[in-house]
Design a protein around this motif. Structure first.
Motif: not given
Length: 212
Positions: A36-54
């Motif tokens: 449940e914690s594998v979510r796009v926005l939190p992962l992107g925040q940890k990586l320091g990138v926007s959703r467009s990178s995902f």
């Protein structure tokens, strides 16, 4: 609507973030915090990138989850199947080939296996994948015994004992150091094969452990 396939190369403007960076962080999050914690926005925040990178690399969150399952199968299941299928001079050597998976977490990651099993409690699709993987692993180990002369039922039961004991070992989260466990290697081999290992057999596996 035209679908654009995700890319393997780094996204423009995010050259330090690769597809594997997303997958690796998602794997770490799955293991530590659950699916449940594998979510796009939190992962992107940890990586320091926007959703467009995902979305450069993945079509959707489900696409990422599918990649996690593929990675799990291509590592944990593949390692057991490959080692059980290796040519071996004796069943003792064959079992020690499989033991390599338990002795080296680079081959078989027990934390990832446990995380996938926890995920399966929430997903029937993942449950079916777990069942299929368990069957695939067991068949490979059973076939290993069959190649060394064990009859069908004996090979089947020995494969279950070897495999289920190890999975139970992980589920119970026993904190026994590898060194302590391999000190009983000869007894384990006798138990799993019904044969007496030689000193050379034991020394062979100890060299593998020492080289990890």
């Amino acid at each position: 609507m035209i679908m654009i396939a995700p890319q393997d190369e780094p996204a423009p403007g995010n050259i330090k973030v690769t597809r594997w960076d997303w997958i690796n962080l998602a794997l770490q999050t799955l293991i530590s915090d659950g699916i449940e914690s594998v979510r796009v926005l939190p992962l992107g925040q940890k990586l320091g990138v926007s959703r467009s990178s995902f979305y450069w690399y993945f079509q959707s969150r489900q696409d990422l989850l599918d990649q996690l399952l593929a990675h799990w199968h291509d590592t944990n299941t593949k390692a057991i199947v490959e080692r059980a299928g290796r040519p071996a001079e004796s069943i003792i050597m064959g079992v020690m080939n499989v033991f390599e998976c338990w002795a080296d977490e680079r081959l078989f990651d027990p934390r990832l296996d446990f995380a996938i099993r926890e995920w399966a409690r929430r997903s029937d699709d993942v449950r079916r994948m777990i069942d299929q993987a368990d069957d695939e692993r067991l068949v490979a180990i059973r076939d290993m015994y069959r190649r060394h002369g064990y009859d069908e039922e004996d090979a089947f039961i020995r494969a279950r004992v070897l495999y289920y004991m190890q999975i139970g070992y992980y589920v119970l989260d026993l904190k026994e150091p590898v060194e302590a466990r391999v000190s009983h290697l000869a007894a384990y081999l006798r138990s799993f094969t019904g044969q007496e290992p030689s000193e050379a057999d034991v020394a062979h596996f100890m060299r593998f452990v020492a080289a990890r």
